[in-house]
Design an enzyme around this catalytic site. Structure first.
Site, PDB file in Angstrom:
ATOM      1  N   CYS A 203       0.802  -8.211 -28.851  1.00 39.01           N
ATOM      2  CA  CYS A 203       0.265  -7.417 -28.187  1.00 39.01           C
ATOM      3  C   CYS A 203      -0.806  -7.882 -27.246  1.00 39.01           C
ATOM      4  CB  CYS A 203      -1.367  -7.543 -29.006  1.00 39.01           C
ATOM      5  SG  CYS A 203      -2.633  -6.099 -29.537  1.00 39.01           S
ATOM      6  N   CYS A 225      -1.838  -1.897 -32.962  1.00 32.83           N
ATOM      7  CA  CYS A 225      -1.213  -2.826 -33.202  1.00 32.83           C
ATOM      8  C   CYS A 225      -2.622  -2.910 -34.118  1.00 32.83           C
ATOM      9  CB  CYS A 225      -1.711  -4.169 -32.396  1.00 32.83           C
ATOM     10  SG  CYS A 225      -1.880  -5.749 -32.608  1.00 32.83           S
ATOM     11  N   HIS A 240       0.246   5.636 -22.061  1.00 39.14           N
ATOM     12  CA  HIS A 240      -0.366   6.373 -20.729  1.00 39.14           C
ATOM     13  C   HIS A 240       1.178   7.438 -20.548  1.00 39.14           C
ATOM     14  CE1 HIS A 240       3.637   4.671 -19.571  1.00 39.14           C
ATOM     15  NE2 HIS A 240       3.732   3.844 -20.083  1.00 39.14           N
ATOM     16  N   CYS A 269      -3.595   3.106  16.385  1.00 42.52           N
ATOM     17  CA  CYS A 269      -4.150   3.744  17.844  1.00 42.52           C
ATOM     18  C   CYS A 269      -2.895   2.691  18.550  1.00 42.52           C
ATOM     19  CB  CYS A 269      -4.741   1.972  18.995  1.00 42.52           C
ATOM     20  SG  CYS A 269      -4.760   2.502  20.597  1.00 42.52           S
ATOM     21  N   CYS A 282     -13.164  16.898  19.141  1.00 42.86           N
ATOM     22  CA  CYS A 282     -11.739  17.528  20.060  1.00 42.86           C
ATOM     23  C   CYS A 282     -11.018  16.078  19.680  1.00 42.86           C
ATOM     24  CB  CYS A 282     -11.876  17.560  21.916  1.00 42.86           C
ATOM     25  SG  CYS A 282     -11.397  15.695  22.534  1.00 42.86           S
ATOM     26  N   CYS A 294      -3.467  11.181  21.176  1.00 41.24           N
ATOM     27  CA  CYS A 294      -3.659  11.884  20.443  1.00 41.24           C
ATOM     28  C   CYS A 294      -3.851  12.115  18.758  1.00 41.24           C
ATOM     29  CB  CYS A 294      -3.142  13.183  20.849  1.00 41.24           C
ATOM     30  SG  CYS A 294      -2.586  14.958  20.022  1.00 41.24           S
TER      31      CYS A 294
END
Length: 507
Positions: A203, A225, A240, A269, A282, A294
């Site tokens: 567990c 458990c 899950h 960069c 811009c 850009c």
């Protein structure tokens, strides 16, 4: 039923009949709690099966079972398909009656091939493989292996010999030199039933409760458990389903460190590769290193520009398409992450609500002059928590199942959209009704007058049944629509009306 409350449970034409049938063993719980007290008994049960099947000693049976991960059925299958010799060979087992020879009391000397010293025969030990060395050399070999954590399969120390040493002879030699280590060896041997057994796991509770869980059938399941902790048996994470273990692993990796927020809001960069964040303006960005680039495609540029274009620069279509795909996927991920987190927060709140409702039941029972059944409150709270967890993890499932990575090559775009829409319909049904159930359970119904109390009770009872049916429909959609015809196996713990399978103590 009061017509005023009908819109809470039959507005979608949902059958509210509740089935008690779960996908589990007809003999009750399909998983068992193994306590420290019953660990030895549980191990001996499997040992005895193999000992009876092959007429082996306990040592040889344990060596076989450790190799085959304590799967008795696998041992039987290999025996039938490959034969006894191959069964033993694969597990490095040699079955002989060799032991200390009948002349152990002899004072005659023989040479140990390890230390090259002459030793009396009664100070020598022979293993099943036939290799015979002095007890001092064997003991040193065993001490090293035990301290290295290799207690469960200590091989013969002869060159290129992989036969597993007799645990009885290991115990005798080690106990004479280090009794504490001998006890440690026995504990490792005992715990091999858990450590090497694919059907048994500790567990994952913290602090550890000391229990292990053994599943009897499918290892892709969710169990509870005896300490109350619910977890996925396959990966030992919290429950899950319907998200698979692989999806959960990818989801946790993806959500780590907020990586996707960075992808959406920053660029690197092209010169110094530092991360740059843009706030308005811009599409020409100037890095602190002096390099202009850009923002749309990330390509290096000059500094001359206007609001709509950069002089001498045109974004390459490939870069633009790649950037657009990355942004689209990141936005899609953020949507699923937001929904997941919102439902996880609700799950935490509703888990606390479940405890408050227990106190409310006690107050109502103390107030009543006769015995009244309040199981509908308990059932409603339990259904709310089970359904909320399912809904929470349906979002990681949807993100990967209908994305461009997990199984994209096995579905055309049109087919994926159809399956996604089918799933969304079921998901939205669960989502809308679970909020109603949560709302009604949070009301102060214990303070209501009798007529309003009965109305509230009926709403909760009905919605409890509706949520059970909707969750089952969601799983049916996954099994019969989403996963149908996929070449890849997606292992998902099956839906169980009562939630994670509660482990029972071994009889």
């Amino acid at each position: 039923m009061d017509s005023d409350s009908s819109d809470y449970y039959d507005d979608d034409g949902i059958d509210v009949e509740v089935s008690d049938a779960d996908s589990q063993s007809p003999n009750g719980s399909s998983c068992k709690v193994i306590t420290k007290e019953c660990l030895l008994a549980a191990q001996r049960e499997d040992l005895q099966k193999v000992m009876d099947l092959l007429s082996l000693t306990e040592h040889h049976a344990r060596t076989l079972l450790i190799h085959y991960r304590w799967d008795v059925d696998n041992v039987s299958e290999v025996l039938v398909n490959k034969g006894k010799d191959r069964l033993y060979e694969e597990a490095c087992v040699t079955v002989r009656n060799n032991g200390r020879s009948s002349s152990l009391q002899s004072s005659s000397l023989t040479t140990c091939e390890v230390c090259m010293e002459e030793v009396p025969l009664n100070k020598m030990t022979t293993m099943d493989c036939g290799h015979c060395f002095c007890n001092n050399c064997w003991t040193e070999h065993f001490l090293v292996k035990i301290n290295e954590g290799q207690s469960r399969r200590i091989s013969c120390m002869a060159h290129k010999c992989n036969v597993v040493c007799d645990e009885g002879k290991i115990r005798i030699n080690v106990s004479e030199k280090d009794p504490d280590l001998a006890e440690k060896f026995d504990r490792y041997i005992l715990e091999s039933y858990i450590e090497d057994n694919k059907r048994v796991k500790w567990c994952p509770s913290v602090p550890h409760c000391g229990y292990a869980i053994r599943v009897e059938y499918d290892e892709f399941c969710e169990v509870e458990c005896a300490c109350g902790v619910q977890f996925c048996f396959s990966c030992s994470s919290e429950a899950h389903s319907p998200c698979s273990c692989k999806m959960l692993e990818l989801w946790n990796q993806k959500t780590k460190d907020g990586i996707d927020w960075i992808k959406i809001n920053t660029k690197n960069c092209p010169k110094c590769h530092k991360t740059v964040e843009k706030h308005g303006g811009c599409n020409l960005v100037l890095c602190i290193c002096g390099q202009p680039f850009c923002w749309l495609c990330g390509g290096a540029t000059g500094v001359q520009h206007n609001w709509t274009s950069i002089h001498g620069h045109t974004c390459e279509e490939e870069h633009m398409a790649k950037a657009a795909r990355a942004k689209s996927d990141s936005l899609r991920y953020m949507h699923h992450l937001d929904r997941f987190k919102a439902h996880i927060d609700s799950l935490k709140a509703e888990t606390a609500l479940k405890k408050k409702l227990q106190s409310k039941i006690l107050s109502m029972e103390a107030r009543d002059k006769q015995i009244v059944d309040y199981s509908w409150v308990t059932n409603g709270a339990e259904r709310l928590v089970i359904s909320r967890r399912i809904l929470s993890y349906s979002y990681p499932f949807a993100y990967f199942m209908f994305g461009d990575v997990f199984v994209s090559e096995q579905m055309t775009k049109d087919k994926r959209i159809i399956k996604q829409n089918l799933f969304k319909q079921q998901q939205q049904q669960v989502e809308s009704h679970i909020e109603k159930l949560s709302l009604f359970l949070a009301e102060p119904f214990d303070e209501y007058p009798e007529d309003k109390f009965k109305e509230s009770k009926m709403k909760i009872i009905t919605l409890t049944g509706v949520m059970d049916r909707l969750c089952k429909n969601l799983y049916d959609c996954i099994d019969n629509e989403i996963l149908l015809d996929l070449g890849t196996t997606v292992n998902i713990a099956p839906y169980r009306s009562k939630g994670a399978d509660k482990a029972e103590e071994i009889d």
